[in-house]
Design a protein around this motif. Structure first.
Motif, PDB file in Angstrom:
ATOM      1  N   VAL A 284       0.373  -1.247  -0.079  1.00  0.00           N
ATOM      2  CA  VAL A 284      -0.308  -0.537  -0.433  1.00  0.00           C
ATOM      3  C   VAL A 284       1.315   1.332  -0.265  1.00  0.00           C
ATOM      4  O   VAL A 284       0.788   2.481  -0.806  1.00  0.00           O
ATOM      5  N   ASP A 285       1.918   1.592   0.992  1.00  0.00           N
ATOM      6  CA  ASP A 285       3.051   2.262   0.519  1.00  0.00           C
ATOM      7  C   ASP A 285       3.727   2.445  -0.451  1.00  0.00           C
ATOM      8  O   ASP A 285       3.674   3.639  -1.290  1.00  0.00           O
ATOM      9  N   GLN A 286       3.964   1.370  -1.129  1.00  0.00           N
ATOM     10  CA  GLN A 286       4.082   1.725  -2.282  1.00  0.00           C
ATOM     11  C   GLN A 286       3.744   2.215  -3.805  1.00  0.00           C
ATOM     12  O   GLN A 286       4.543   3.046  -4.452  1.00  0.00           O
ATOM     13  N   ALA A 287       2.528   1.890  -3.195  1.00  0.00           N
ATOM     14  CA  ALA A 287       1.278   2.339  -4.268  1.00  0.00           C
ATOM     15  C   ALA A 287       0.999   4.199  -4.303  1.00  0.00           C
ATOM     16  O   ALA A 287       0.793   4.396  -4.970  1.00  0.00           O
ATOM     17  N   ARG A 288       0.668   3.901  -3.140  1.00  0.00           N
ATOM     18  CA  ARG A 288       0.950   5.137  -2.562  1.00  0.00           C
ATOM     19  C   ARG A 288       1.447   6.403  -3.029  1.00  0.00           C
ATOM     20  O   ARG A 288       1.484   7.563  -3.558  1.00  0.00           O
ATOM     21  N   GLN A 289       3.144   5.893  -3.126  1.00  0.00           N
ATOM     22  CA  GLN A 289       4.388   6.584  -3.151  1.00  0.00           C
ATOM     23  C   GLN A 289       3.785   6.868  -4.752  1.00  0.00           C
ATOM     24  O   GLN A 289       5.163   7.900  -5.691  1.00  0.00           O
ATOM     25  N   ALA A 290       3.240   6.129  -5.628  1.00  0.00           N
ATOM     26  CA  ALA A 290       4.025   5.715  -7.222  1.00  0.00           C
ATOM     27  C   ALA A 290       2.873   6.658  -7.179  1.00  0.00           C
ATOM     28  O   ALA A 290       2.871   7.210  -8.157  1.00  0.00           O
ATOM     29  N   ALA A 291       1.361   6.836  -7.016  1.00  0.00           N
ATOM     30  CA  ALA A 291       0.214   7.594  -6.936  1.00  0.00           C
ATOM     31  C   ALA A 291       0.810   9.213  -6.633  1.00  0.00           C
ATOM     32  O   ALA A 291       0.077  10.031  -7.624  1.00  0.00           O
ATOM     33  N   LEU A 292       1.725   9.067  -5.640  1.00  0.00           N
ATOM     34  CA  LEU A 292       1.850  10.643  -4.754  1.00  0.00           C
ATOM     35  C   LEU A 292       3.153  11.164  -6.349  1.00  0.00           C
ATOM     36  O   LEU A 292       2.543  12.445  -7.134  1.00  0.00           O
ATOM     37  N   ALA A 293       4.027  10.479  -6.489  1.00  0.00           N
ATOM     38  CA  ALA A 293       5.240  10.933  -7.470  1.00  0.00           C
ATOM     39  C   ALA A 293       4.363  10.660  -9.006  1.00  0.00           C
ATOM     40  O   ALA A 293       4.789  11.523  -9.555  1.00  0.00           O
ATOM     41  N   PHE A 294       3.887   9.907  -9.280  1.00  0.00           N
ATOM     42  CA  PHE A 294       3.603   9.859 -10.634  1.00  0.00           C
ATOM     43  C   PHE A 294       2.281  10.261 -10.811  1.00  0.00           C
ATOM     44  O   PHE A 294       1.921  10.788 -12.219  1.00  0.00           O
TER      45      PHE A 294
ATOM     46  N   SER B 125      -3.961  -8.497  -2.791  1.00  0.00           N
ATOM     47  CA  SER B 125      -2.544  -6.970  -2.903  1.00  0.00           C
ATOM     48  C   SER B 125      -2.735  -6.026  -3.933  1.00  0.00           C
ATOM     49  O   SER B 125      -3.105  -5.645  -4.091  1.00  0.00           O
ATOM     50  N   LEU B 126      -3.788  -7.548  -4.503  1.00  0.00           N
ATOM     51  CA  LEU B 126      -3.698  -6.143  -6.081  1.00  0.00           C
ATOM     52  C   LEU B 126      -4.786  -5.001  -5.744  1.00  0.00           C
ATOM     53  O   LEU B 126      -5.061  -3.811  -6.248  1.00  0.00           O
ATOM     54  N   ALA B 127      -6.087  -5.328  -4.998  1.00  0.00           N
ATOM     55  CA  ALA B 127      -6.953  -5.059  -4.880  1.00  0.00           C
ATOM     56  C   ALA B 127      -6.619  -3.929  -3.714  1.00  0.00           C
ATOM     57  O   ALA B 127      -7.277  -2.700  -4.331  1.00  0.00           O
ATOM     58  N   VAL B 128      -5.921  -3.539  -2.855  1.00  0.00           N
ATOM     59  CA  VAL B 128      -5.440  -2.804  -2.331  1.00  0.00           C
ATOM     60  C   VAL B 128      -4.510  -1.718  -2.609  1.00  0.00           C
ATOM     61  O   VAL B 128      -4.249  -0.573  -2.690  1.00  0.00           O
ATOM     62  N   GLY B 129      -3.626  -2.330  -3.442  1.00  0.00           N
ATOM     63  CA  GLY B 129      -3.124  -1.609  -4.733  1.00  0.00           C
ATOM     64  C   GLY B 129      -3.907  -0.716  -5.374  1.00  0.00           C
ATOM     65  O   GLY B 129      -3.575   0.921  -5.653  1.00  0.00           O
ATOM     66  N   THR B 130      -4.325  -1.535  -6.382  1.00  0.00           N
ATOM     67  CA  THR B 130      -5.691  -0.374  -7.002  1.00  0.00           C
ATOM     68  C   THR B 130      -6.367   0.548  -6.349  1.00  0.00           C
ATOM     69  O   THR B 130      -6.317   1.943  -7.280  1.00  0.00           O
ATOM     70  N   MET B 131      -7.013   0.176  -4.977  1.00  0.00           N
ATOM     71  CA  MET B 131      -7.256   1.670  -4.946  1.00  0.00           C
ATOM     72  C   MET B 131      -6.753   2.620  -4.537  1.00  0.00           C
ATOM     73  O   MET B 131      -6.902   3.677  -4.344  1.00  0.00           O
ATOM     74  N   GLU B 132      -5.289   2.783  -4.370  1.00  0.00           N
ATOM     75  CA  GLU B 132      -3.905   3.441  -4.101  1.00  0.00           C
ATOM     76  C   GLU B 132      -3.948   4.156  -5.393  1.00  0.00           C
ATOM     77  O   GLU B 132      -3.447   5.227  -5.233  1.00  0.00           O
ATOM     78  N   MET B 133      -3.633   3.737  -5.963  1.00  0.00           N
ATOM     79  CA  MET B 133      -3.563   3.821  -7.048  1.00  0.00           C
ATOM     80  C   MET B 133      -4.253   4.715  -8.080  1.00  0.00           C
ATOM     81  O   MET B 133      -4.416   5.738  -8.618  1.00  0.00           O
TER      82      MET B 133
END
Length: 400
Positions: free
Chosen positions: A14-24, A82-90
């Motif tokens: 979730v943290d990795q996905a949030r960082q990607a969402a924030l940065a990109f 994993s995919l669900a929570v990652g997709t939420m963040e993205m």
């Protein structure tokens, strides 16, 4: 029993996905909303990072995963969760840009869900779109008119497909077609069609209300020859199973669309809370809503609606990870999250007044992006029909 707390393993994702969402994603959200049909080159770097996460067992994008077999190893929080929570963040960052992500298409989910090991291996690293809807066939997937006729080692496909997400940019497209229209749903199969296949023609790109960063294509298939080995699932027409093989795809992709809707909804709620706080409105969780300002009471109602969509999405993903039939729960999640995203984002625009309606914030964009979540992968009305049929034990012929 499902554990509603995010595990340490998933917390890292979730943290990795949030960082990607924030940065990109979030920084480029408005840019590609205004530059429709322009490929977001910033995604190339991010897509490479997501490929690395997927290879290491993570994966914060929208590529497909196989439904797990029932196991005696206890409760599992695996690839679907994993995919669900990652997709939420993205999608908290930007849903259109996630849909435009290379190798993260809904066709990838189809191949992963029902493809055999050879197909999964051959299309590993490819970007796969999915083509279901036709000019004369909308929500009723069972009425597909595109035909597939066996000719030696190939199938010959003829027909038209519209509203194909990432159709222009994808390496291949999973096309739904019928082997025999007289056999009904049982004859509907899905085929992986490479984009350079002769007779597979891009007619046009659509201009859309939302998710503008993602291209949406209209295709025509004219005697397009597809190798027989590209048929996903069994080539046999099994009337007793309906078109269960291709419908397995939806058991995996509908929770993903629900997760996308949840991500957009949370983004709108967070921004609305911020704007309400700046306006001096306090949201008090220790007081009944009717004793608070109308805006605070409305926010509490929306937040409760969001929470139910979030929990239903986790449930559908968890069941897939633990080898449990989740068709009903996938429709629960999709129906609830799609409707909630549409209702909540529009209410957020209303509560925030001119700031919500103009381009000063992303609220108006999120309200436009949210609408598609209530439409694609099965409309709100179709989800309600599926749910009603399953709860009442009715067939599609008995309850229309």
């Amino acid at each position: 029993m499902i554990n509603l707390e995010i595990s340490p393993k998933l917390a890292t994702l979730v943290d990795q996905a949030r960082q990607a969402a924030l940065a990109f994603l979030r920084p480029n959200s408005r840019k590609y909303d205004q530059a429709e049909h322009t490929y977001p080159t910033e995604l190339d770097t991010l897509a490479s990072l997501l490929d690395g996460l997927s290879a290491s067992g993570g994966g914060a994008g929208a590529a497909g995963v196989r439904k797990a077999k029932k196991t005696s190893k206890g409760v599992v929080n695996g690839a679907n969760m994993s995919l669900a929570v990652g997709t939420m963040e993205m999608c908290w960052g930007d849903a259109g840009l996630l849909l435009a992500m290379p190798r993260q298409g809904l066709g990838n989910a189809a191949i992963a869900s029902v493809g055999n090991d050879d197909q999964v291996a051959r299309y590993k690293g490819k970007w796969a779109a999915m083509a279901i809807t036709e000019p004369d066939t909308g929500s009723d997937s069972g009425a597909i008119r595109t035909t597939a006729v066996r000719d030696g080692d190939d199938y010959v496909l003829n027909g038209e497909k519209i509203f194909v997400t990432s159709g222009e940019r994808a390496d291949c497209v999973v096309v739904w077609a019928t082997l025999d229209r007289t056999k009904g749903k049982a004859a509907i199969k899905s085929f992986v069609v490479d984009r350079d296949t002769p007779g597979f023609e891009l007619v046009r790109l659509e201009h859309k209300l939302g998710i503008r960063a993602s291209d949406t294509a209209h295709f025509r298939l004219t005697n397009a020859r597809v190798p027989a080995r590209n048929l996903l699932g069994t080539p046999d027409i099994l009337p007793d199973q309906g078109f269960a093989g291709v419908m397995q795809t939806f058991d995996n992709t509908r929770p993903l669309v629900a997760a996308m809707a949840v991500g957009i909804t949370r983004a709108a709620l967070e921004k609305t809370r911020e704007l309400l706080t700046e306006a001096g409105i306090t949201i008090d969780y220790d007081r009944p809503p009717h004793t608070q300002p109308a805006a605070a009471a409305a926010f509490l109602t929306m937040e409760a609606d969001y929470e139910s969509a979030y929990l239903l999405t986790l449930q559908a993903a968890w069941m897939a990870d633990n080898g449990k039939p989740n068709s009903l729960q996938a429709s629960y999640a999709k129906a609830k999250a799609g409707r909630s995203a549409t209702d909540i984002t529009l209410r957020c625009v209303e509560l925030c007044g001119t700031v919500g309606y103009n381009e000063q914030s992303l609220l108006e964009k999120w309200s436009r992006d949210a609408k598609i979540m209530d439409i694609f992968e099965g409309t709100q009305q179709i989800q309600q029909l599926i749910i009603a049929r399953r709860l009442l034990g009715k067939t599609s012929a008995e309850l229309k």
